[in-house]
Enzyme design. Sequence first.
Site, short mmCIF file in Angstrom:
data_model
loop_
_atom_site.label_atom_id
_atom_site.label_comp_id
_atom_site.label_asym_id
_atom_site.label_seq_id
_atom_site.Cartn_x
_atom_site.Cartn_y
_atom_site.Cartn_z
N GLU A 295 1.62 -0.33 -22.59
CA GLU A 295 2.94 -0.94 -22.42
C GLU A 295 3.22 -0.87 -20.93
O GLU A 295 3.27 0.22 -20.36
CB GLU A 295 3.95 -0.14 -23.26
CG GLU A 295 5.28 -0.81 -23.38
CD GLU A 295 6.32 -0.05 -22.61
OE1 GLU A 295 6.63 -0.49 -21.48
OE2 GLU A 295 6.81 0.96 -23.12
N CYS B 228 11.90 0.62 -18.87
CA CYS B 228 11.08 -0.60 -18.99
C CYS B 228 11.89 -1.74 -19.60
O CYS B 228 11.46 -2.87 -19.59
CB CYS B 228 9.82 -0.32 -19.79
SG CYS B 228 10.12 0.69 -21.21
P1 NAP Z 1 1.24 4.94 -13.60
O1 NAP Z 1 1.01 5.08 -12.16
O2 NAP Z 1 0.66 3.74 -14.24
O3 NAP Z 1 0.68 6.28 -14.29
C1 NAP Z 1 0.74 6.54 -15.69
C2 NAP Z 1 -0.40 7.49 -16.06
O4 NAP Z 1 -1.66 6.82 -16.00
C3 NAP Z 1 -0.55 8.68 -15.13
O5 NAP Z 1 -1.01 9.78 -15.88
C4 NAP Z 1 -1.61 8.25 -14.16
O6 NAP Z 1 -2.32 9.32 -13.60
C5 NAP Z 1 -2.51 7.42 -15.03
N1 NAP Z 1 -3.18 6.33 -14.30
C6 NAP Z 1 -2.56 5.34 -13.63
N2 NAP Z 1 -3.47 4.48 -13.13
C7 NAP Z 1 -4.67 4.93 -13.52
C8 NAP Z 1 -6.00 4.50 -13.29
N3 NAP Z 1 -6.26 3.42 -12.58
N4 NAP Z 1 -7.01 5.22 -13.81
C9 NAP Z 1 -6.76 6.34 -14.53
N5 NAP Z 1 -5.52 6.81 -14.75
C10 NAP Z 1 -4.49 6.12 -14.26
O7 NAP Z 1 2.77 4.93 -13.97
P2 NAP Z 1 3.93 5.88 -13.46
O8 NAP Z 1 3.41 7.00 -12.65
O9 NAP Z 1 4.70 6.20 -14.68
O10 NAP Z 1 4.82 4.96 -12.55
C11 NAP Z 1 4.34 4.22 -11.47
C12 NAP Z 1 4.93 2.83 -11.51
O11 NAP Z 1 4.74 2.27 -12.83
C13 NAP Z 1 6.42 2.76 -11.30
O12 NAP Z 1 6.79 2.66 -9.97
C14 NAP Z 1 6.77 1.54 -12.09
O13 NAP Z 1 6.59 0.39 -11.29
C15 NAP Z 1 5.83 1.47 -13.20
N6 NAP Z 1 6.36 1.98 -14.49
C16 NAP Z 1 6.56 1.14 -15.50
C17 NAP Z 1 7.00 1.63 -16.72
C18 NAP Z 1 7.21 0.77 -17.87
O14 NAP Z 1 7.68 1.25 -18.87
N7 NAP Z 1 6.86 -0.48 -17.82
C19 NAP Z 1 7.24 2.97 -16.90
C20 NAP Z 1 7.02 3.83 -15.85
C21 NAP Z 1 6.57 3.30 -14.67
P3 NAP Z 1 -1.69 10.26 -12.47
O15 NAP Z 1 -0.75 11.18 -13.16
O16 NAP Z 1 -2.88 10.95 -11.96
O17 NAP Z 1 -1.01 9.37 -11.49
#
Ligand code: NAP
Length: 527
Positions: free
Chosen positions: A265, A301
């Site tokens: 998601e 989200c």
């Molecule tokens: P994220 O960066 O996508 O991380 C979510 C989880 O996935 C974390 O555990 C992260 O590891 C891991 N991960 C991310 N990219 C990966 C990859 N390429 N390979 C392996 N593991 C990976 O999301 P976030 O930290 O929650 O937020 C970052 C951005 O996501 C926000 O600024 C926002 O733009 C967006 N966001 C969207 C939603 C939504 O509901 N649509 C929710 C939250 C955030 P690490 O812990 O090691 O980073």
Amino acid sequence: MSIHGKNFIGNKLSATSNKSSKIYDINSEDALDGDFYHATSDEVNTALQLANKAFIVYKQKTQKQRADFLDSIADEIMNLGDELIVRTMNESNLPRPRIEGERGRTIGQIKMFATLLRDGSWVEASIDTAMPERTPLARNDLRKMLRPLGVVSVFEASNFPLAFACAGGDTASALAAGCPVIVKAHSSHSGTSELIASAIIKAVKKCDMPSGTFSMVHGNGRSVGQQIVMDERVKAVGFTGSTQGGMNLFDIANKRKTPIPVFAEMGSINPCVFLPSSLKNTKKLASVYAFSITLGVGQFCTNPGLILAIKSSKLEEFKNDLAKEIINLKPAAMLSSGIQEAYETNKEEAIKQHGITVIAQALEENTIAQGRPLVASVNASEFMKNNKFQEEVFGPYSLLVECDDINELDKVVSCLDGQLTATVMGSNSEIAEHINLISNLENKCGRLLFNSVPTGVEVCHSMQHGGPFPASTDSRFTSVGTGAIKRFVRPVCFQDCPSKILPQELKDENSLNIFRLLNGEYTKNSI
Ligand code: NAP
């Protein structure tokens, strides 16, 4: 309980790596309690081995045994008491009422799955009894139901450190389905994850579930999460977070020797269509929408990131009223400095685009890690030329798209990407006049709302949280509500299977008293 920072490899704690990370208080920049040891490749491998072995035993537990296990997890989370609340507040900057509410939601959804299991009918049992006398061909005895997929990998989201995290909807639904779970802890709230993992392991032991039913690993270098998803023993992935992260894991899963489903998601800008009749009371509308745009510092989200309306003097009034609301709002701390920096960068990038005008930005300057609300507007023609306007600006931000007429508004809807939600504001009679536009909007989203705001996702049977790509990778499924369990099961048909080894749900006597499709009719009857 002090934070140890170790990985939960099945029921054992492990910290063999010399690599660790800390979490810092966003305001004081002081380190919080705990060094979080990144899982080594060997530790991840052991967790996978244990999970795969546990699956054979865990899938044979009855629905009632799994329900008791889920209830025990909920009880153990409550037993963590205020320590959990305080740690989560410190790691997420979210206020106490929000965290207490989120804990209630988390417990509620775990118990909801326990209730679903006790009812038992969700397995879609279907039986066509043998017809040995049928001509020209006899029919075999065929019995089908949903069975668990196997080991599930769960990634925590940053914006819901409890409800979309270690014991959140993905974990609860996978465990309910009969799948062992390996959680990759989020690097911004690893202490919260540790406390929750310790509660789950207590429940594993209490309910005599096999070690490996649950594991949780740390690591912020991407490699830990990627190793799990690449491993052939993993059969599905649950993810909430960024588009980039979700798509990366989706690509990895699809390039495996045996590709697996990734239920990611990701982003959504949740378009809200304001039909002219909705602009009667612009002050009230502006107040309701300013509240929704800035709720939780816009870190939902389902944030209303896009408003579509037709140009008029009433729309000008609405813009003025919205500006007054936004200007007076105080910026608040975001989840982490990383999220705040991303918000600033994405906001700056958005307002650099050709044709955009800032309607208002909160007057108060943001201090460290605070998100300053902003609303902007753009003409529909410019919006349709530039896909950048459809990129999520995660935070208290929304864009108003001004259309010349209803036809142009319909064109804008046609060019929208997939969304989690879409909203229509207007009188019942006006809504009825625009049925084609609304049907067009329905094609774009997972949840269609009328005269409301998209923030707020009820956890229940009828919820759909997941929409056409890129909102999620598979719009047929939801990550919220009882339907979430369907992501982690697959139908299996047992042909002429000896009664002794048939799952309880498919045996003649129907001792669980569940609804079954028996020779084409829904019934609780035995055979
Ligand atoms: P994220 O960066 O996508 O991380 C979510 C989880 O996935 C974390 O555990 C992260 O590891 C891991 N991960 C991310 N990219 C990966 C990859 N390429 N390979 C392996 N593991 C990976 O999301 P976030 O930290 O929650 O937020 C970052 C951005 O996501 C926000 O600024 C926002 O733009 C967006 N966001 C969207 C939603 C939504 O509901 N649509 C929710 C939250 C955030 P690490 O812990 O090691 O980073």
